[in-house]
Design an enzyme around this catalytic site. Structure first.
Site: not given
Ligand SMILES: Nc1ncnc2c1ncn2[C@@H]1O[C@H](COP(=O)(O)OP(=O)(O)OP(=O)(O)O)[C@@H](O)[C@H]1O
Ligand SMILES: Cc1ncc(CO)c(N)n1
Length: 274
Positions: A178, A209, A211-214
């Site tokens: 990602k 942002t 929880g974007t990854g979740c």
């Molecule tokens: N500002 C943004 N605009 C558009 N898409 C985004 C943005 N930030 C993250 N994404 C998208 O969100 C999804 C999750 O990516 P990201 O790299 O943020 O995950 P993460 O770091 O695991 O998330 P978390 O912050 O929840 O741990 C990907 O598809 C990424 O391209």
């Molecule tokens: C419980 C939980 N899972 C995953 C993430 C990752 O963003 C978080 N902040 N909290």
């Protein structure tokens, strides 16, 4: 009596008391993507948009009990795995997924929260690699997580390609690297079955942002449950997360949650395209 069936998903992850990440984000995403959501909770976190102030893990036995309860009754069509803090919990998940022959498994190797708190032990990362990655249909590391798995830093699109390929070949599963941590764009790279494909995303100027990854991994699991192939599952999940970010919800003092209620026209909830 008119009854109906629905595709089902299970999230195995930690609870986020502020509702933006973890189990809560997963369930909101799954619901918004038209599947029935279930959960097996690995830990409670005391957390809000500004940080994580406490973690209370369940025992491996109790996690196993939750998994038994789910798998022996409403069998999930897809499984998403998020925060798993300790090696013993990872081992229990691997054991149960094998016992129940779970399929369509999305592993999000959560290591650090958006707000910067560590959510996994060093030992658990090692066990994730040996026990859980081989069961995954797809792994969804962000750039810092991929750097840990790849063992080198990632600064460019070429670095992302090299890292995704190396991780995929080492653990014998597809990898979606990602790109949310890049500065100028939000492009993600899928490496699967020997070839790579970019999913291009417009960077949305939204500081919320959490929880974007979740959300992305749960949307992928929902799409796999609905029967889409991996590439289409990722494409639709990318569209979903872009919409949830573009809805510009702004809650809390820190990096706030996304809006899962934006699905105008029922594009994601629709079951008719299955
Ligand atoms: N500002 C943004 N605009 C558009 N898409 C985004 C943005 N930030 C993250 N994404 C998208 O969100 C999804 C999750 O990516 P990201 O790299 O943020 O995950 P993460 O770091 O695991 O998330 P978390 O912050 O929840 O741990 C990907 O598809 C990424 O391209
Ligand atoms: C419980 C939980 N899972 C995953 C993430 C990752 O963003 C978080 N902040 N909290």
């Amino acid at each position: 009596m008119n009854t109906k069936k629905r595709k089902t998903t299970l999230t195995i992850a930690g609870s986020d008391s502020s509702g933006g990440a973890g189990i809560q984000a997963d369930i909101k995403t799954m619901q918004a993507n038209g599947v029935y959501a279930m959960s097996a909770i690995t830990a409670l976190t005391a957390q809000n948009t500004t940080g994580v102030s406490g973690i209370f893990e369940v025992t491996p036995e109790f996690l196993g009990q939750q998994l038994d309860a789910v798998f022996t009754d409403i069998y999930p069509d897809a499984v998403k795995i998020g925060m798993v803090a300790s090696a013993e919990l990872v081992k229990m998940i691997a054991f149960k997924l094998k016992e129940y022959k779970a399929e369509r498994i999305v592993v999000d190797p959560v290591m650090v929260s958006t707000s910067g708190s560590r959510l996994i032990s060093e030992e658990a990362i090692q066990i994730l690699k040996t026990e859980l990655f081989p069961l995954a249909s797809v792994l969804t590391p962000n750039i810092p997580e991929a750097e840990v798995l790849f063992g080198a830093s990632i600064h460019s699109a070429e670095d992302m390609e090299r890292a995704a390929q190396a991780i995929s070949e080492e653990y014998h599963c597809a990898v979606l690297l990602k790109g949310g941590h890049q500065l100028n764009d939000a492009n993600d790279l899928l490496y699967a079955e020997g070839k790579s494909r970019w999913f291009y995303g417009r960077r949305i100027d939204n500081p919320n942002t959490h929880g974007t990854g979740c959300t992305l991994s749960s949307a992928i699991a929902s799409n796999l449950a609905k029967g889409y192939g991996l590439e289409e599952a990722v494409e639709r999940a990318k569209e979903y997360i872009s919409g949830a970010l573009a809805a510009m919800l702004d809650l809390g003092a820190g990096s706030g949650p996304m809006d899962h209620g934006f699905d105008i026209g029922g594009k994601f909830t629709s079951q008719s395209d299955l």
